[in-house]
Design an enzyme around this catalytic site. Structure first.
Site, PDB file in Angstrom:
ATOM      1  N   ILE A  85       0.432  -0.942   0.402  1.00 21.14           N
ATOM      2  CA  ILE A  85      -0.020  -0.147  -0.031  1.00 21.14           C
ATOM      3  C   ILE A  85       1.131   0.704  -0.057  1.00 21.14           C
ATOM      4  O   ILE A  85       1.879   1.233   0.219  1.00 21.14           O
ATOM      5  CB  ILE A  85      -0.961   0.362   1.296  1.00 21.14           C
ATOM      6  N   THR A  86       0.399   2.091  -0.293  1.00 19.82           N
ATOM      7  CA  THR A  86       1.104   3.807   0.009  1.00 19.82           C
ATOM      8  C   THR A  86       0.223   4.402   0.457  1.00 19.82           C
ATOM      9  O   THR A  86      -1.185   4.723   0.296  1.00 19.82           O
ATOM     10  CB  THR A  86       1.032   4.686  -1.294  1.00 19.82           C
ATOM     11  N   ASP A  88       1.113   7.857   1.639  1.00 12.68           N
ATOM     12  CA  ASP A  88       1.565   9.625   0.494  1.00 12.68           C
ATOM     13  C   ASP A  88       2.045  10.361   0.996  1.00 12.68           C
ATOM     14  O   ASP A  88       0.921  11.234   1.185  1.00 12.68           O
ATOM     15  CB  ASP A  88       2.138   9.450  -1.399  1.00 12.68           C
ATOM     16  N   GLN A 141      12.142   8.229  -3.249  1.00  9.49           N
ATOM     17  CA  GLN A 141      10.887   9.404  -3.238  1.00  9.49           C
ATOM     18  C   GLN A 141      10.159  10.282  -2.326  1.00  9.49           C
ATOM     19  O   GLN A 141       9.660  10.399  -1.576  1.00  9.49           O
ATOM     20  CB  GLN A 141       9.664   8.275  -4.251  1.00  9.49           C
ATOM     21  N   TYR A 147       6.863   4.466   2.400  1.00 10.06           N
ATOM     22  CA  TYR A 147       6.688   3.240   1.506  1.00 10.06           C
ATOM     23  C   TYR A 147       8.542   2.916   1.674  1.00 10.06           C
ATOM     24  O   TYR A 147       8.951   1.975   1.334  1.00 10.06           O
ATOM     25  CB  TYR A 147       6.301   4.292  -0.035  1.00 10.06           C
ATOM     26  N   PRO A 177      10.107  -3.355  -8.933  1.00 11.14           N
ATOM     27  CA  PRO A 177       9.460  -2.730 -10.531  1.00 11.14           C
ATOM     28  C   PRO A 177       9.077  -1.055 -10.454  1.00 11.14           C
ATOM     29  O   PRO A 177       9.565  -0.248  -9.266  1.00 11.14           O
ATOM     30  CB  PRO A 177       7.909  -2.623 -10.490  1.00 11.14           C
TER      31      PRO A 177
END
Ligand code: CAA
Length: 240
Positions: A85-86, A88, A141, A147, A177
């Site tokens: 899951i994210t 963010d 990121q 994450y 990925p």
């Protein structure tokens, strides 16, 4: 040889493509999901792949769910820890809850999924453990401290299991990925998504099947000498 495979988060997104690819390869597949009953029912109807509902963040639920899968389908030879899951948020806005939810699913979820299966793999002297990490575990990121931490941690789990399982015929590998055309990536604001695509030399998002084909290879009997590795499938966006 016909093998039994478990794919967590296996009824949607990259996981659904993995479940189908393993089925195409002759495996009997069980796919888990966390909450979307409708999508899971549709997936089973379309593919004939059995789905099981549990929260990978709970050890007790994972243990009970895996026992049920093994009672239904036989011992699990291949486990794909894909559920993720994210939540963010830039770090200064990230809440302890956003941190913990991602840790529970993406990192502890890998422990909870593999740990109950591991003793049986050791006894039978065969196993394939494949963990779906991420490009963002390799490079970090913006807005993904939670994450990225879990996805980097997943690589640590894989490299440790690769050493522990080798003598018992078990391999453990990771796939990272890049940005793949799934609901997770489509949830990113459109402007941000466009700027991400501009950073991908291939000039497009990846397809779930492009990740599934990597998993199918790592899951096969032919991949026995590949152990502890990370396959990056990201359209050239990031080189390790
Ligand atoms: N790098 C640098 N700055 C960035 C940035 C980036 N990548 N993204 C946003 N910013 C900046 C913005 O320009 C803005 O700056 P200003 O305030 O100066 O205008 C600021 O950061 C955004 O601040 P906000 O307070 O407005 O941010 P927000 O609380 O509204 O959060 C967000 C927005 C959550 C960051 C949103 O932009 C977002 O979701 N970004 C995408 C994050 C991402 O790439 N996630 C990956 C999801 S896919 C996935 O995870 C699958 C996989 O494995 C690859």
């Amino acid at each position: 040889m016909a093998r039994t495979a478990l794919v967590t988060g296996g009824s949607r997104g990259i996981g659904a493509a993995i479940s189908k690819a393993l089925q195409d390869q002759g495996c009997t597949v069980a796919a888990t999901y966390a909450g979307n009953d409708e999508a899971a029912a549709k997936f089973t109807e379309e593919t004939g792949i059995k789905t099981y509902k549990w929260n990978v963040g709970s050890y007790e639920e994972s243990q009970a769910g895996i026992a049920k899968v093994e009672a239904d389908l036989g011992p699990i030879d291949i486990v794909v820890a894909n559920a993720g899951i994210t939540r963010d948020a830039p770090f200064h806005k990230m809440t302890p809850q956003q941190w913990q939810e991602v840790i529970d699913t993406n990192l502890t979820g890998v422990f909870n999924t593999v740990h109950p299966i591991w003793p049986g793999m050791r006894e039978r002297k065969f196993g394939r453990v494949i963990v779906i990490s991420s490009i963002n575990g390799q490079k970090g990121q913006f807005a993904q401290a939670n994450y990225a931490a879990t996805k980097a941690g997943d690589l640590g789990i894989v490299k440790s299991l690769a050493q522990e399982g080798a003598r018992a015929g078990i391999t453990a590998n990771a796939i990272c990925p890049g940005y793949i055309a799934t609901e997770m990536v489509m949830a990113v604001p459109e402007k941000v998504r466009e700027s991400i695509i501009n950073q991908i030399p291939t000039g497009r998002l990846g397809e779930p099947e492009e990740i599934a084909r990597c998993v199918a290879f790592l899951a096969s009997d032919d991949s026995g000498f590949i152990n502890g590795s990370t396959i990056s499938a990201n359209g050239g966006q990031f080189f390790v």
